[in-house]
Each structure stands twice: as structure tokens, then as C-alpha cells.
Enzyme design. Structure first.
Site, PDB file in Angstrom:
ATOM      1  N   HIS A 252      38.172  29.272  75.136  1.00 12.09           N
ATOM      2  CA  HIS A 252      38.929  28.027  74.944  1.00 12.09           C
ATOM      3  C   HIS A 252      38.004  26.828  75.038  1.00 12.09           C
ATOM      4  CE1 HIS A 252      39.425  26.595  79.214  1.00 12.09           C
ATOM      5  NE2 HIS A 252      39.443  27.891  79.516  1.00 12.09           N
ATOM      6  N   ASP A 264      34.306  26.208  82.796  1.00 11.68           N
ATOM      7  CA  ASP A 264      35.658  26.580  82.369  1.00 11.68           C
ATOM      8  C   ASP A 264      36.142  25.657  81.255  1.00 11.68           C
ATOM      9  OD1 ASP A 264      38.246  27.510  82.206  1.00 11.68           O
ATOM     10  OD2 ASP A 264      38.921  26.508  84.040  1.00 11.68           O
ATOM     11  N   GLU A 298      44.441  25.873  76.154  1.00  9.45           N
ATOM     12  CA  GLU A 298      44.530  26.990  77.093  1.00  9.45           C
ATOM     13  C   GLU A 298      44.952  26.485  78.458  1.00  9.45           C
ATOM     14  OE1 GLU A 298      42.987  29.891  80.162  1.00  9.45           O
ATOM     15  OE2 GLU A 298      42.691  27.739  79.909  1.00  9.45           O
ATOM     16  N   GLU A 299      44.392  25.346  78.852  1.00 12.54           N
ATOM     17  CA  GLU A 299      44.670  24.808  80.178  1.00 12.54           C
ATOM     18  C   GLU A 299      46.100  24.298  80.312  1.00 12.54           C
ATOM     19  OE1 GLU A 299      42.811  25.397  82.476  1.00 12.54           O
ATOM     20  OE2 GLU A 299      40.695  25.292  81.937  1.00 12.54           O
ATOM     21  N   ASP A 327      36.097  33.831  79.153  1.00 12.10           N
ATOM     22  CA  ASP A 327      36.564  32.621  79.814  1.00 12.10           C
ATOM     23  C   ASP A 327      35.953  32.539  81.207  1.00 12.10           C
ATOM     24  OD1 ASP A 327      37.969  30.433  80.642  1.00 12.10           O
ATOM     25  OD2 ASP A 327      39.947  31.273  80.317  1.00 12.10           O
ATOM     26  N   HIS A 427      38.319  23.539  88.051  1.00 12.66           N
ATOM     27  CA  HIS A 427      39.287  22.492  87.718  1.00 12.66           C
ATOM     28  C   HIS A 427      39.000  21.174  88.445  1.00 12.66           C
ATOM     29  CE1 HIS A 427      42.756  25.098  85.898  1.00 12.66           C
ATOM     30  NE2 HIS A 427      41.610  25.215  85.243  1.00 12.66           N
TER      31      HIS A 427
END
Length: 525
Positions: A252, A264, A298-299, A327, A427
């Protein structure tokens, strides 16, 4: 693929970091950072000789057309104050609608507390986390306590049990768990009933009325609307290879809003670019066509990949031999994770579609050939393979770990710091190029020795220094081998995979499973 080196991969990560730095340190799907990342991928592919396609996917926009209503009708008439995202975790409102709730109007609806509620609250409630908790809820509004499992899990289970609506009230065990909060997560099955999250006081009021035999009822009205909104993602195919036997390789391209996402999933996106460039060199005899995909949103709940896979005709699905999902490959406190395709690593792990066990075996044999152990993770529904497994396509992948906590046993095998997250910057703003290149998260990273003092955090930094590049080196090697194996083997699911296991390897040497929370919007609990 020898040309897919860490140097090539990190070169693309540098470009993604530059884009993020010029766009408020984010590449989230609605930002200029995402569009510029997409432009970079497209231009890089064109320079390599591909004809990339910008594919559009629908990400419906949800909003409330008018304020929601939640009023107690019996035993005592009472009007509760609605709020929205701006009131999240504030005492200014009594309840807030969960995003993606449909329009539903209930009047005089009976409220039913589900199983697992802890009263008085002490923390760790598993209320509504199991299907058995919803026995008796059919035709009623489920009253559920916040606790250890995801809000969307409670929502989905209530819907499956026949509830007419869901009231999830804050747990109430600490001052931080009193107010209503706003949650933007999508159930795996689109919601047909509305859900709200309320203050502890509101939920407890309804709970006590029920426990006293007063049979509380409510007016419960939510006015959710959806508007189509189309966003881009990128597809590129090799010129060679059988178009009736396609290997989908995905990562992603978007980050979360809170950070640049250079691990990520800048690590997977950058590696796919390096793989695509290498295959374009013409040095490989591909029997099967390789389709590289850089997914969007995706998130936000696997939106782009799921839309793509679910929109394929059955004839198109039948042409896809396998889906490889990459990922997070550069976690500072990493493990060598492999999806448990055959579901036999831990009791209760679901198996992937037929053939997924072979995908697992390909990765396993690569790591064995290098004398490396690996761990297994169940198909937990938190990455872009989901839309493909939904269509029965064999799938698998490798990953370095996210916000799960590394164990002492894992630290002995992989190095790093026990007690810290696999990716301490998951994140966050520190998921950046500096952390990837050094493997040293900043002291304020959420996942760096989260229960320790500054001395423990500094010790953890030292223990994982250099780990992100080591992670990227080891996992990208396995990832590239799998792309080559499935792309170059005429019948990859019947061919014997290369074996190079040491005699000393015994059953269980793959290492324990571990808790990894995956991706999509950070699932709120």
C-alpha cells in the site's frame, strides 16, 4: 533477484520521505503527499519501460445529514446530547455516532446488555467480544461495554446476532475512559444497523435500569449518508509471462495522517519499485505475468485493494495464480513473520484459500536456506490480501511486525529489545527515513519500552540500533525470491520448492506466533 538490493529500495524510500517532508509529513490517501507518491511511482515505472495504469477505486464519503438522536423513553424520559468528531473524548456530548453507520430510526426500542460487562468496572472488559455474548439480543438494541476487543468487532457481532442497533459505552474504569469518542472504522460486512459510542455515565444508567428490572427503552435515530468518491492507485504488469497465470504483488502506497509511513508501507512500496525495475531488465525468463499493485486507502480499511479484488469478474479471478502481500519490511525491532497459509501453526488459525500453504512453504524454505528462523501469523484480516482471499485466491506474505510487543524468546532469536513494539514508531511521525536507516526510534516513540523509564528506553534504543536495515535486508530477500519463484515456475503449486533445511531443525523451530495488530485504520478498542 540480485538487483533488488537494500540500496535500490532505500533510494525509493528517500524519495517517499522527500515527498512527505514537503507535504506536512504525511502521505495519507487524501493528501497531496499521496498524489505525489503516486506520481513518483508512475514516472519511475515509465522510466523502466512499463505502461502503468492509474486505476480508480471508490471510497464512499460518509457523513451525517442531521444530528443523531438517543433519548431514554423508559423508565425515565431523558434527552441525551449528541456530538461529532470534534467532541471526541470531551464532556461536551453524551454520545457520538460511529462513522459508516447507515440511516436507521428506532422508537421505543428495548435495550439489552450483552454478556461480559464488568460492573463496577475494573478494566479489561471483554463485553461483546464473542458471539455467545449476544444470546437474547435479537430484535433489541445491544448495550456493550468498551474493553479489550475492537469496536467494529462488537458492531459486527451484534449485527450478526440480529440486534437492531448498538450502544457501546465507555468502560468507566479510569478517568481516561469516561467520555464518548469518535471512531472511524468499517465493519468487514457493511453495517446495516447503526452504532454509537457513549459516555460511561449514559451506558451505566441504562445498565442499572435493566439490572433493576425496569426494562429500559430508547429512541435511537442515526442519519448516515454515503457519497461516491473515486481515488487513484497504480497497476503495472510485466510484458512477458502468461497473461492467463498472473502473480499479483501488492503493497500500500498511503500512510496514516500522523506520519510519513516510510516503513508502513514505504518499505513495501519501495521494494515493489525495485523489483519492477529489476524484472524490466530482461534478465529473467518469466513464465507467468507479474502484476505489481500499489494500493490506496489501506490505512482507511483496506479500501483500494478490496474494491479492486471484489470488482474482478470470475474470469479475471481465475487468471490470478497467487497474491503476495508485502506490508512493513523494515521494523526496527523486527521479526521474520510469515502468514500461516495452511492454518496449522496455532490451533484456531484460519487457513487461507487452497494453495496458501504452498505460499507459506516458499517463504519458509527461503528462510531455511539462509539458516534463519521465522514466525507464523494467522490471516487476521488486517492487510491488503483480504480482498483476494475473499475471492478464493491463494495468498501470503512476509512482514516485520507492527505494534505487537517483542518477547524475550524472540529477542534471543532476532535481537532487539524485549518489551518494545516490533515497530516502536508504528503509525507515528517517527515512522520516517531516519528511523529506517538507523533503527533507532526517538525516546518519545510510543512503542519504545512503553512501561520503562528513560534508562530502559535508551537501553532499548541500543538493542535495536540497525535493526530496520537488517529487517529490510532479510525480508526483502524472501519477498523477491517468492516473486521470482511464482513468476518463473510453470506450475508453481505442483513444483517442489528448493529445500536447504539443516538437520538440526525440529518441529516448532519456526518460533512462536505473536500478537501483531496489522493495518487499516488503527482499530480502536
Amino acid at each position: 533477484m540480485k538487483g533488488v538490493s537494500v540500496r535500490e529500495i532505500t533510494g525509493h524510500q528517500v524519495a517517499l520521505q522527500r515527498i512527505a517532508s514537503l507535504n506536512d509529513d504525511t502521505r495519507e490517501v487524501f493528501s497531496n503527499g499521496y498524489q505525489e507518491s503516486l506520481d513518483y511511482v508512475v514516472s519511475t515505472l515509465r522510466d523502466a519501460g512499463y505502461r502503468p495504469k492509474v486505476d480508480m477505486f471508490n471510497f464512499p464519503f460518509w457523513q451525517e445529514s442531521q444530528p443523531p438522536v438517543l433519548n431514554q423513553v423508559a423508565p425515565t424520559a431523558k434527552t441525551y446530547v449528541p456530538g461529532d468528531a470534534e467532541d471526541s473524548d470531551q464532556p461536551t456530548a453524551d454520545f457520538i455516532t460511529m462513522a459508516n453507520s447507515p440511516t436507521v430510526e428506532l422508537t421505543g426500542a428495548p435495550v439489552f446488555p450483552v454478556g461480559g460487562i464488568v460492573d463496577p468496572p475494573t478494566g479489561g472488559s471483554d463485553s461483546g467480544c464473542e458471539a455467545a455474548d449476544y444470546s437474547g439480543v435479537s430484535g433489541k438494541v445491544a448495550l456493550v461495554q468498551r474493553g479489550t476487543c475492537a469496536f467494529v468487532t462488537k458492531w459486527s457481532l451484534a449485527q450478526a446476532a440480529g440486534a437492531t442497533g448498538v450502544i457501546i459505552y465507555n468502560e468507566g474504569n479510569t478517568p481516561a475512559r469516561q467520555n464518548p469518542i469518535f471512531v472511524d472504522n468499517q465493519p468487514d460486512v457493511p453495517a446495516t444497523i447503526a452504532a454509537v459510542i457513549t459516555s460511561y455515565a449514559l451506558g451505566n444508567e441504562l445498565l442499572q435500569a435493566y439490572k433493576q428490572g425496569q426494562n429500559p427503552t430508547v429512541d435511537f435515530k442515526v442519519y448516515g449518508t454515503f457519497t461516491d468518491r473515486f481515488l487513484p492507485q497504480v497497476i503495472a504488469e510485466t510484458r512477458g509471462g502468461d497473461p492467463n497465470r498472473v502473480v499479483v504483488v501488492g503493497a500500500h502506497l498511503d500512510s496514516v495522517e500522523a506520519g510519513p509511513g516510510i516503513n508502513d508501507d514505504g518499505s513495501g512500496s519501495a521494494m515493489l519499485l525495485a523489483q519492477a525495475e529489476e524484472l524490466a531488465s530482461g534478465h529473467y525468463n518469466l513464465r507467468n505475468k507479474v502484476r505489481f499493485m500499489w494500493f490506496g486507502a489501506e490505512e482507511n480499511g483496506l479500501v483500494g485493494s478490496t474494491y479492486y479484488a471484489h470488482s474482478l469478474s470470475q474470469a479475471e479471478v481465475d487468471k490470478i495464480a497467487v497474491m503476495l502481500d508485502y506490508d512493513m519490511l523494515a521494523s526496527a525491532n523486527y521479526v521474520r513473520g510469515v502468514y500461516d497459509g495452511d492454518g496449522n501453526a496455532v490451533p484456531g488459525n484460519p487457513a487461507g484459500p487452497e494453495g496458501s500453504g504452498k505460499v507459506e512453504q516458499v517463504f519458509d524454505d527461503w528462510f531455511d536456506a539462509q539458516g534463519m528462523e521465522s514466525v507464523r501469523r494467522a490471516f487476521d484480516g488486517r492487510s491488503d490480501y483480504v480482498g483476494f482471499t475473499d475471492r478464493g485466491i491463494p495468498s501470503g506474505g512476509v512482514f516485520a511486525g507492527a505494534e505487537g510487543v517483542k518477547t524475550a524468546v524472540e529477542a534471543e532469536v532476532y535481537g532487539g529489545a524485549a518489551g518494545s513494539w516490533y515497530d516502536p514508531c508504528y503509525h507515528q511521525i517517527c515512522d520516517n527515513l531516519i528511523t529506517v536507516l538507523t533503527g533507532v526510534p526517538p525516546l518519545d516513540a510510543d512503542g519504545l519500552a512503553p512501561t520503562g523509564d528513560d534508562a530502559a528506553k535508551r537501553a532499548a534504543q541500543r538493542a535495536m540500533a540497525g535493526g530496520a536495515i537488517k529487517s529490510l535486508t532479510e525480508l526483502s530477500g524472501a519477498a523477491s525470491y517468492a516473486v521470482y519463484y511464482f513468476g518463473a515456475t510453470k506450475d508453481p503449486f505442483s513444483a517442489k520448492v528448493h529445500k536447504a533445511r539443516k538437520e538440526a531443525r525440529k518441529v516448532g523451530a519456526r518460533g512462536p506466533d505473536f500478537a501483531w495488530h496489522g493495518h487499516g485504520n488503527r482499530v480502536r478498542r
